[in-house]
Every structure is written in C-alpha cells, then in structure tokens.
Design an enzyme around this catalytic site. Sequence first.
Site, PDB file in Angstrom:
ATOM      1  N   SER A 257      62.319 -29.479 -49.358  1.00 57.98           N
ATOM      2  CA  SER A 257      62.716 -28.112 -49.667  1.00 57.98           C
ATOM      3  C   SER A 257      64.210 -27.966 -49.456  1.00 57.98           C
ATOM      4  O   SER A 257      64.797 -28.620 -48.580  1.00 57.98           O
ATOM      5  CB  SER A 257      61.984 -27.116 -48.756  1.00 57.98           C
ATOM      6  OG  SER A 257      62.502 -25.803 -48.912  1.00 57.98           O
TER       7      SER A 257
ATOM      8  N   TYR B 253      59.691 -24.568 -40.367  1.00 59.08           N
ATOM      9  CA  TYR B 253      59.397 -25.160 -41.677  1.00 59.08           C
ATOM     10  C   TYR B 253      60.611 -25.926 -42.190  1.00 59.08           C
ATOM     11  O   TYR B 253      60.491 -27.052 -42.681  1.00 59.08           O
ATOM     12  CB  TYR B 253      59.004 -24.046 -42.653  1.00 59.08           C
ATOM     13  CG  TYR B 253      58.786 -24.508 -44.075  1.00 59.08           C
ATOM     14  CD1 TYR B 253      57.558 -25.039 -44.469  1.00 59.08           C
ATOM     15  CD2 TYR B 253      59.796 -24.389 -45.034  1.00 59.08           C
ATOM     16  CE1 TYR B 253      57.345 -25.456 -45.779  1.00 59.08           C
ATOM     17  CE2 TYR B 253      59.585 -24.798 -46.348  1.00 59.08           C
ATOM     18  CZ  TYR B 253      58.370 -25.324 -46.710  1.00 59.08           C
ATOM     19  OH  TYR B 253      58.159 -25.739 -48.000  1.00 59.08           O
TER      20      TYR B 253
END
Length: 247
Positions: free
Chosen positions: A145, A159
Amino acid sequence: MRQTQRPVTVVTGGSRGIGAAICARLAADGHDLAIGYRSDAAAAEAVARTVRAAGAACVTVAVDTADATSVDHLFTTTATELGPVTGLVNNAGVRGPMGRLADADPDEMRAALDVNFLGYLLCARRAVQDMTGTATRGAIVNISSAAATLGGPGEYVHYAAAKAAVDGMTIGLSKELAADGIRVNCVAPGIIWTEFHADPQRPAKRAAAIPLGRAGQPEEIAGAVSWLLSADASYATGTIMRVAGGM
C-alpha cells in the site's frame, strides 16, 4: 489433476475488491486460479464463475492465511486440483481498528497484523517450498500500500507499518530467491474504490489530494499484478511498483 502448461496462480483475498479484479484479469491472461477466501463462499464462487467464463480452471478454498495449517491446505488443494503452483498473489488483508494508535485495541491490532504481515510470510513460505527446484520456477506478487510510506496518521498507523514490513519482505525475499529463479515483486496501491474503507465515500473525499485527481479502480491494480507475473517482467524482481495516482 488437470494436465496443462498454463500458469497456476494462488490469489489470497480473491473474493472481493482488488483480489476479485486480479482473478478476473489473470484468468483473461491465461492463468488457472485458486481463489483463497476467508468466509464469504458465495462471493468467492461468483468470482470463480467469472474466471471459468474466461476459459480458466478454478478452485475456491476457504483459508485463514495467518494459520500455517490452513495455508498448507490451500496450496495442497491447488496442486491436487489444478497442478503445480507457479504463482502467488499475496492480497488478503484487513483494515483493523481505525483512529489514533493511542486508542487502538491491542487484540484487534494483533489480529490485523497476523493477517496483513504474518499471513504474507506464511503463504510465501509455502509457495517457495512448492516452487523451489521445479522446472517452471515461479513468481510472487505482494500487495502492499502507498500507506507504507505515507504512514496512515490518524487512521491506521498499524496497517501502514504492516505494509512497510511487506515492502521489506519483498526486497529481502527477492534477493534470497533470485538464484532459484523465483521472482518476488510488490504492487503498492493508493486509494482504490473498494469495500475496504470504513467510510464508503473516502475515495471521493480524498480525490483532491491525489495528483491525478481521482481514486483508482481495482482493475488498474490488477493490470500491474498481471504484468509482474508475466514473462514481460522476467528481469523484474525486488520491485515495489507504486500505483497510487501520484501520491
């Protein structure tokens, strides 16, 4: 076992969002597929129908990627039903608790980290065991990501940290496996229109901060993954391909 020279690729988290788009693209590009899913068997079967309509063989397998025994079952089933595994797309992930780190529940963070990073390690570990020493060799693509470098402040620092670990894993494993002919690469999406977001309108709300002026579509990530698994990317390993609209 299906006798075929087609690539056999395992896609975790393949029942929705980016994973579903990856499965559809890979099927169109000539892959037979194992769709790993956590709990929504109906969604996985819907993706499988799309895959089969493209002429690809497909199997759906329920898997907890954070559990080594479950991962072994996924890969064993794939090899039995489709043939030797030649590719892995590590895509299964969860958002985990939202908000400031100081307010996050430790158990929820731990569960998220187990899926978002340990699960990648366990799946890659089994894929490497299956690919090493085979004539076909293979390729792994990890889904990271843009948050890995942006940090996710105020939303999901845990995350972002897990995705930074995925980037590091990609680089290290690519060097470890280069002599075995196994390529390891990574795609780092930005903000994509999927069900991942706690606020369904977050991609639209964040569009103004994206240099290209919009959030991405899952199919745009799928195209990058397909290229990295293809022969056209035969000299690419250790690559972190950012597909994030300029973020």
